[in-house]
Design an enzyme around this catalytic site. Structure first.
Site, PDB file in Angstrom:
ATOM      1  CE  LYS A 154      -2.211   3.414   2.272  1.00 15.39           C
ATOM      2  NZ  LYS A 154      -1.834   4.606   1.542  1.00 15.39           N
ATOM      3  N   GLY A 209       6.784   5.836   8.182  1.00 14.51           N
ATOM      4  CA  GLY A 209       5.938   7.031   8.162  1.00 14.51           C
ATOM      5  C   GLY A 209       5.995   7.749   9.496  1.00 14.51           C
ATOM      6  CB  SER A 210       3.731  10.241  10.959  1.00 14.46           C
ATOM      7  OG  SER A 210       2.532   9.544  11.229  1.00 14.46           O
ATOM      8  CG  ASN A 211       7.324   8.956  15.851  1.00  9.36           C
ATOM      9  OD1 ASN A 211       8.005   9.070  14.834  1.00  9.36           O
ATOM     10  ND2 ASN A 211       7.811   8.542  17.001  1.00  9.36           N
ATOM     11  N   GLY A 223       2.508   5.276  13.239  1.00 11.15           N
ATOM     12  CA  GLY A 223       3.258   4.103  13.693  1.00 11.15           C
ATOM     13  C   GLY A 223       2.711   3.565  15.009  1.00 11.15           C
ATOM     14  CD  GLU A 282      13.453   3.041   9.962  1.00 15.18           C
ATOM     15  OE1 GLU A 282      13.915   3.942  10.693  1.00 15.18           O
ATOM     16  OE2 GLU A 282      13.773   1.857  10.053  1.00 15.18           O
ATOM     17  CB  CYS A 321      13.586   9.204   7.925  1.00 14.36           C
ATOM     18  SG  CYS A 321      12.116   8.635   7.140  1.00 14.36           S
TER      19      CYS A 321
HETATM   20  C1  UN1 Z   1      14.225   7.958   4.428  1.00 17.65           C
HETATM   21  O1  UN1 Z   1      14.270   9.161   4.406  1.00 17.65           O
HETATM   22  O2  UN1 Z   1      13.263   7.371   4.958  1.00 17.65           O
HETATM   23  O3  UN1 Z   1      20.110   7.719   3.997  1.00 17.65           O
HETATM   24  C2  UN1 Z   1      15.210   7.077   3.769  1.00 17.65           C
HETATM   25  C3  UN1 Z   1      19.346   8.300   3.243  1.00 17.65           C
HETATM   26  C4  UN1 Z   1      18.648   7.513   2.162  1.00 17.65           C
HETATM   27  C5  UN1 Z   1      17.413   6.843   2.690  1.00 17.65           C
HETATM   28  C6  UN1 Z   1      16.486   7.759   3.406  1.00 17.65           C
HETATM   29  N1  UN1 Z   1      19.545   6.529   1.639  1.00 17.65           N
HETATM   30  O4  UN1 Z   1      19.131   9.499   3.317  1.00 17.65           O
END
Ligand code: UN1
Length: 527
Positions: free
Chosen positions: A191, A244-246, A249, A266, A300
């Protein structure tokens, strides 16, 4: 309703009538049962519709899960090296179509073309890495504590994997999840984020072309509420991976916990770069600007805090401002662009709120505003790269994940204060230190409470053959990429084969201890 839709590769830039794309269930492109669709638009110019996508619901999810269950016995029985060969073909197809995929990604997600190519490359890398796992997938073979007994452990697939992926790495992250799930013999219901369904459709077309059997990978597009939650709730989906977001999550974790599902999360980051007095400042400025404003801060791993030793702070800030002022804002498809648009209007509003906070509580030294009056940018979600000085570690600017081009500067007196500030967050994904002192670098490698630590490099750019993930609120202890990714998608099975032909009792029959010897001496006999 199971009307079959031909997938149409969109050239959204040139096509006046945006095409309609299906779910992909059991090897067929299908409309959603409800017949509803939603649009995906170019964030650099929202007048441009990329395509119409199926607005899935629980009934579509149920069909996809059934297809994945039906495909499972044959797929898990396929030898892992054979599964790996199909992964390899998928990686090769991605490489062959890299430019087309990257351009489509820039149209739909907005990141600059060079970064879209990197995103596709990250998908290729994980496909090749996991293809190799088909011939590796190590367990342990270890000596038994008893004679004539064999001891080993193997990995086995869990079942149907529900993969819920974000828009910021719309091809790399689905591949990070699909490739280890598939090579280990699971089947998949994917999804993708509602902001980037086209990227997922393009990937799934290649999945089909690579020769994954029908039902091995199923795609259901739609909202988190109507598609994501039913996947997590399904009793027939025993493993879930979510990026995605906390907030989301935690909600997923609560549902998954009720059913004792395997769950890999994650989530957010508040990644910091520490700059010491002895740092190479030019190098640090390059790394900070790339990590803070690359992908418009929507990683992230993006750097959102610079923690700088006071004596160096003014010099660093001056250079940061100078470099940031040269960044050119624009559509990702323009080769002159350094910083593309944010993903949607809500993202612009969020960054604006934090810029407001910065105005009240700290000092904006550059940027601070959305951009909608410059020619060519009026119809996009653009925001100026922004630097805020005078942020304290526990301020909201120093604590909240903003996910946009807003960088906070935190001044500290020394290394110990820098470590405290760096670690004083609920997240723990990525961190970095700029120093020329080897001792300080090694201390940072020991002291920083994050899943990824960089020395003399920014916070972004993780490679796919090392574990990716974070400490504390960034996740729930699982890792993506590297060998570690296999742990999410496999059950361990420890196997003992006793070929002695007699009863042997572990922890009992192998004990040779002093007490036993003494008893022997007493003549009473220990055995
Ligand atoms: C992400 O932002 O969820 O290390 C992944 C990095 C990329 C992956 C980011 N290789 O910035």
């Amino acid at each position: 309703m199971t009307q079959t839709l031909e997938p149409r590769v969109s050239e959204a830039e040139t096509e006046p009538d945006a095409p309609t794309f299906g779910h992909f269930i059991g090897g067929e492109w299908r409309a959603s049962g409800s017949g509803r669709t939603f649009e995906s638009r170019d964030p650099a110019d929202t007048r441009r519709v990329i395509g119409h996508f199926q607005a899935g619901d629980a009934a579509d999810v149920a069909e996809a899960v059934r297809a994945a269950e039906q495909a499972l016995p044959a797929w898990r029985a396929t030898p892992a090296p054979k599964r790996g060969e199909i992964l390899y073909r998928f990686g090769a197809l991605m490489a062959q179509h890299k430019e087309r995929l990257a351009r489509a990604m820039t149209s739909e997600m907005g990141k600059v073309l060079a970064e879209s190519r990197g995103d596709v490359q990250e998908g290729i890398d994980i496909a090749y890495l996991m293809a190799g796992e088909g011939r590796r997938m190590f367990g342990d073979t270890v000596p038994s504590e008893l004679p004539d007994k064999w001891a080993m452990s193997i990995r086995q697939p869990i079942g149907v994997a529900g993969l819920i992926t974000p828009w910021n790495f719309p091809m790399a992250i689905p591949c990070w999840k699909m490739m280890p799930a598939l090579v280990t013999g699971n089947t998949v219901v994917l999804k993708p984020a509602s902001d980037t369904p086209h990227c997922a459709v393009l990937l799934v077309e290649l999945i089909h072309e690579a020769g994954f059997p029908p039902g091995t990978v199923n795609l259901v597009t739609g909202s988190g509420e109507e598609v994501g939650i039913p996947i997590v709730e399904s009793p027939d989906v025993p493993v879930i991976s979510f990026t995605g977001s906390n907030e989301t999550g935690k909600r997923i974790a609560a549902i998954a916990a009720r059913r004792l599902k395997r769950l890999s999360l994650e989530l957010g980051g508040k990644n910091g770069i520490v700059v010491m007095d002895d740092a190479d400042l030019d190098l640090a400025v390059d790394g900070i600007v790339w990590s803070a404003f690359g992908t418009t801060g929507q990683r992230c791993t993006a750097c959102s805090r610079v923690i700088v030793l006071e004596p160096t702070a003014d010099a660093l800030l001056a250079r940061l401002v100078e470099k940031t002022a040269t960044l050119s804002l624009g559509p990702g498809s323009d080769p002159a662009t350094d910083v593309g648009p944010l993903i949607n209007a809500a993202a612009v509003e969020k960054v604006e709120r934090y810029a407001g906070l910065a105005r009240d509580e700290a000092r904006i030294v550059i940027g601070g505003s959305p951009v909608n009056d410059r020619p060519g940018l009026e119809h996009g979600h653009f925001f100026e790269p922004t630097i805020v000085d005078g942020v304290r570690p526990m301020d909201r600017l120093g604590q909240d994940e903003i996910f946009g081009p807003l960088l906070s500067i935190i001044r500290v007196p020394d290394y110990d204060a820098a470590v405290t500030a760096l670690n004083q967050t609920r997240y723990g994904l990525s961190s970095s230190i700029y120093t020329r002192d080897t001792n300080t670098a090694f201390r940072a490698m020991r002291d920083f409470e994050t899943g990824i630590v960089y020395v003399n490099a920014g916070t972004i750019g993780a490679e796919t053959h090392l574990p990716f993930g974070g400490w504390k609120g960034t996740g729930n202890g699982h890792r993506e990429a590297g060998h570690a990714a296999l742990d999410t998608y496999t059950e361990w099975k420890s196997i003992y084969v006793d070929y002695s032909g007699r009863l042997q009792r572990a922890q009992i029959d192998n004990q040779i201890d002093d007490q036993a010897d003494e008893q022997d001496d007493d003549g009473r006999g220990a055995r």
